[in-house]
Write an enzyme that holds these catalytic residues in place. Structure first.
Site, PDB file in Angstrom:
ATOM      1  N   LYS A  51       0.875  -1.184   0.000  1.00  0.00           N
ATOM      2  CA  LYS A  51       0.000   0.000   0.000  1.00  0.00           C
ATOM      3  C   LYS A  51       0.903   1.224   0.000  1.00  0.00           C
ATOM      4  CE  LYS A  51      -4.457   0.990   0.341  1.00  0.00           C
ATOM      5  NZ  LYS A  51      -5.582   0.195  -0.149  1.00  0.00           N
ATOM      6  N   VAL A  55     -21.890  -0.363  -6.139  1.00  0.00           N
ATOM      7  CA  VAL A  55     -21.943  -1.798  -5.855  1.00  0.00           C
ATOM      8  C   VAL A  55     -23.363  -2.207  -5.456  1.00  0.00           C
ATOM      9  CG1 VAL A  55     -21.084  -3.666  -4.384  1.00  0.00           C
ATOM     10  CG2 VAL A  55     -19.513  -1.861  -5.132  1.00  0.00           C
TER      11      VAL A  55
HETATM   12  P1  NAI Z   1     -20.692   4.466  -3.555  1.00  0.00           P
HETATM   13  O1  NAI Z   1     -20.137   5.703  -2.997  1.00  0.00           O
HETATM   14  O2  NAI Z   1     -20.983   4.365  -5.030  1.00  0.00           O
HETATM   15  O3  NAI Z   1     -22.045   4.064  -2.803  1.00  0.00           O
HETATM   16  C1  NAI Z   1     -22.227   4.172  -1.432  1.00  0.00           C
HETATM   17  C2  NAI Z   1     -23.693   4.532  -1.184  1.00  0.00           C
HETATM   18  O4  NAI Z   1     -23.949   4.459   0.219  1.00  0.00           O
HETATM   19  C3  NAI Z   1     -24.076   5.925  -1.639  1.00  0.00           C
HETATM   20  O5  NAI Z   1     -25.224   5.853  -2.454  1.00  0.00           O
HETATM   21  C4  NAI Z   1     -24.349   6.675  -0.321  1.00  0.00           C
HETATM   22  O6  NAI Z   1     -25.342   7.664  -0.448  1.00  0.00           O
HETATM   23  C5  NAI Z   1     -24.796   5.536   0.566  1.00  0.00           C
HETATM   24  N1  NAI Z   1     -24.668   5.779   2.001  1.00  0.00           N
HETATM   25  C6  NAI Z   1     -23.724   6.457   2.673  1.00  0.00           C
HETATM   26  N2  NAI Z   1     -23.968   6.421   4.000  1.00  0.00           N
HETATM   27  C7  NAI Z   1     -25.076   5.684   4.173  1.00  0.00           C
HETATM   28  C8  NAI Z   1     -25.828   5.265   5.316  1.00  0.00           C
HETATM   29  N3  NAI Z   1     -25.464   5.609   6.552  1.00  0.00           N
HETATM   30  N4  NAI Z   1     -26.931   4.520   5.123  1.00  0.00           N
HETATM   31  C9  NAI Z   1     -27.316   4.163   3.873  1.00  0.00           C
HETATM   32  N5  NAI Z   1     -26.649   4.535   2.763  1.00  0.00           N
HETATM   33  C10 NAI Z   1     -25.543   5.278   2.907  1.00  0.00           C
HETATM   34  O7  NAI Z   1     -19.664   3.300  -3.124  1.00  0.00           O
HETATM   35  P2  NAI Z   1     -19.465   1.876  -3.787  1.00  0.00           P
HETATM   36  O8  NAI Z   1     -18.402   1.940  -4.805  1.00  0.00           O
HETATM   37  O9  NAI Z   1     -20.790   1.301  -4.143  1.00  0.00           O
HETATM   38  O10 NAI Z   1     -18.867   1.051  -2.551  1.00  0.00           O
HETATM   39  C11 NAI Z   1     -19.682   0.673  -1.456  1.00  0.00           C
HETATM   40  C12 NAI Z   1     -18.826   0.117  -0.342  1.00  0.00           C
HETATM   41  O11 NAI Z   1     -18.097  -1.022  -0.807  1.00  0.00           O
HETATM   42  C13 NAI Z   1     -17.777   1.080   0.210  1.00  0.00           C
HETATM   43  O12 NAI Z   1     -17.621   0.840   1.582  1.00  0.00           O
HETATM   44  C14 NAI Z   1     -16.507   0.673  -0.522  1.00  0.00           C
HETATM   45  O13 NAI Z   1     -15.355   0.970   0.234  1.00  0.00           O
HETATM   46  C15 NAI Z   1     -16.692  -0.821  -0.622  1.00  0.00           C
HETATM   47  N6  NAI Z   1     -15.985  -1.431  -1.727  1.00  0.00           N
HETATM   48  C16 NAI Z   1     -16.212  -1.015  -3.002  1.00  0.00           C
HETATM   49  C17 NAI Z   1     -15.545  -1.602  -4.050  1.00  0.00           C
HETATM   50  C18 NAI Z   1     -15.806  -1.176  -5.461  1.00  0.00           C
HETATM   51  O14 NAI Z   1     -15.357  -1.894  -6.366  1.00  0.00           O
HETATM   52  N7  NAI Z   1     -16.521  -0.092  -5.724  1.00  0.00           N
HETATM   53  C19 NAI Z   1     -14.547  -2.663  -3.848  1.00  0.00           C
HETATM   54  C20 NAI Z   1     -14.430  -3.087  -2.451  1.00  0.00           C
HETATM   55  C21 NAI Z   1     -15.114  -2.459  -1.452  1.00  0.00           C
END
Ligand code: NAI
Length: 346
Positions: free
Chosen positions: A81, A187
């Protein structure tokens, strides 16, 4: 805060490279935690810290997590990292110049460390880094990258949910099972589609209600997630949602979602175990993104091979659940034991 020396002496990783970039007032930390399974892979985080030592500590900790994640994903890469501890997040030419100098540092390591994006770095930054080194993953598709990691991440979580449902209910059929998705982002929204296609009853919550409404499924209030009855709770928003306050409230049989660092602290795994809630360890179930990037960009996989690699997340979880059951230990501990076994066998 401990000094650099104290931090480095207490670390179980292989090599840490520290560069002071005087021109931008930036500290660059590249931590190579393990090369047992191959060159160290892991993203570059750009962040403002109160003290540079905090950046080094982050890089050390996160590189160890990458060793575990890549080992359990069965990929031929070790863990690393990098952290760019910046006085403020740079933009424009200053950002580009900094990234080019950082790329020279990565290149000087001769491929023992291969980078990709992380917090505050993205595809465009990887394209800049690629101007000076080939040791970079996750560039834009125009520059030979494999595209967004969100679809393979969602597919991996889907396989993980099926494996978890099979463990608890004796069949991996999702028809009639309720899956509550917290966070309808890149996701979560895809995951909702995948489980709905299999006939699951999908509940979806997002602090941004419009996102929840745009997703497949029945919308519930973001504040009601922990008190809502469901078979599977899939955290796909933020970390640390499993803690002393939320775990006693959960009304699910399974926790299986994509968020990183779901346990507020390691002891929470035991709380879930006591309540007989099956927990799919986050670094196992959310590895689809990294499997996609490494498979397509490094190993030259076809889409069919990628599908098989993502299905492997389900098989690994079954192995972890069996170990957990056999030894009466929380699944998070069983996952650590699988990592240790894979590293020992290398
Ligand atoms: P994103 O930012 O596209 O989506 C996250 C969603 O969660 C947003 O729509 C946001 O409004 C919502 N949110 C935030 N706080 C909230 C709460 N308290 N209650 C309900 N909804 C809430 O992120 P993404 O890319 O979908 O990733 C989701 C999670 O998965 C993150 O924790 C990320 O670190 C993890 N992750 C993502 C990967 C990827 O390929 N995108 C890979 C590995 C892990």
């Amino acid at each position: 805060m401990p000094t650099f020396e104290q931090l480095l002496e207490s670390w179980d990783g292989e090599t840490a490279v520290i560069r002071r970039d005087a021109a931008a007032g930036v500290w660059m930390f590249v931590c190579i935690h393990s090369t047992k399974l191959g060159p160290a892979g892991g993203g570059t985080r750009m962040k403002v810290y109160e003290e540079p030592a905090e950046g080094l500590r982050d890089a050390m900790r996160l590189s160890g997590a990458m060793t575990a994640k890549l080992a359990v994903a069965g990929l031929p890469l070790g863990g690393g990292k990098a952290v760019l501890a910046v006085p403020e997040i740079p933009t424009g030419e200053a950002r580009r110049d900094l990234l080019l100098r950082y790329a020279e540092l990565v290149d000087s390591l001769g491929g023992t460390y291969r980078t990709s994006s992380d917090v505050n770095t993205g595809v465009e930054d990887m394209d800049v880094i690629a101007e000076r080194t080939t040791h970079v993953f996750g560039c834009s598709e125009a520059k030979g990258g494999s595209g967004s990691p969100a679809p393979p991440t969602a597919k991996g979580v889907y396989h993980g949910i099926r494996a978890s449902v099979a463990q608890v209910f004796g069949s991996d059929e999702l028809a009639g099972r309720s899956v509550l998705i917290q966070g309808a982002g890149n996701v979560g929204a895809r995951l909702a589609e995948l489980v709905a296609q299999d006939g699951a009853d999908v509940l979806v919550a997002d602090v941004d209600r419009a996102r929840a409404e745009a997703a497949v499924g029945r919308v519930i209030e973001a504040g009601e997630v922990y008190d809502t009855e469901c078979d599977v709770y899939a955290p796909c928003a933020l970390g640390a949602t499993l803690n002393d306050e939320t775990v006693p409230r959960l009304r699910c049989r399974i926790v299986a979602g994509s968020a990183n660092n779901q346990l507020a602290e390691p002891g929470v795994a035991a709380l879930l175990h006591e309540r007989a809630i099956l927990y799919a360890p986050d670094f196992v179930i959310n590895a689809g993104g990294v499997i996609g990037i490494v498979g397509l960009e490094e190993l030259g996989w076809t889409r069919e091979q990628l599908d098989a690699g993502l299905a492997g997340i389900g098989h690994t979880l079954r192995e972890i659940y069996e170990r957990s059951e056999r030894n009466g230990m929380p699944t998070a501990e069983a996952a650590d034991a699988v990592v240790a076994a894979r590293l020992a066998a290398a």
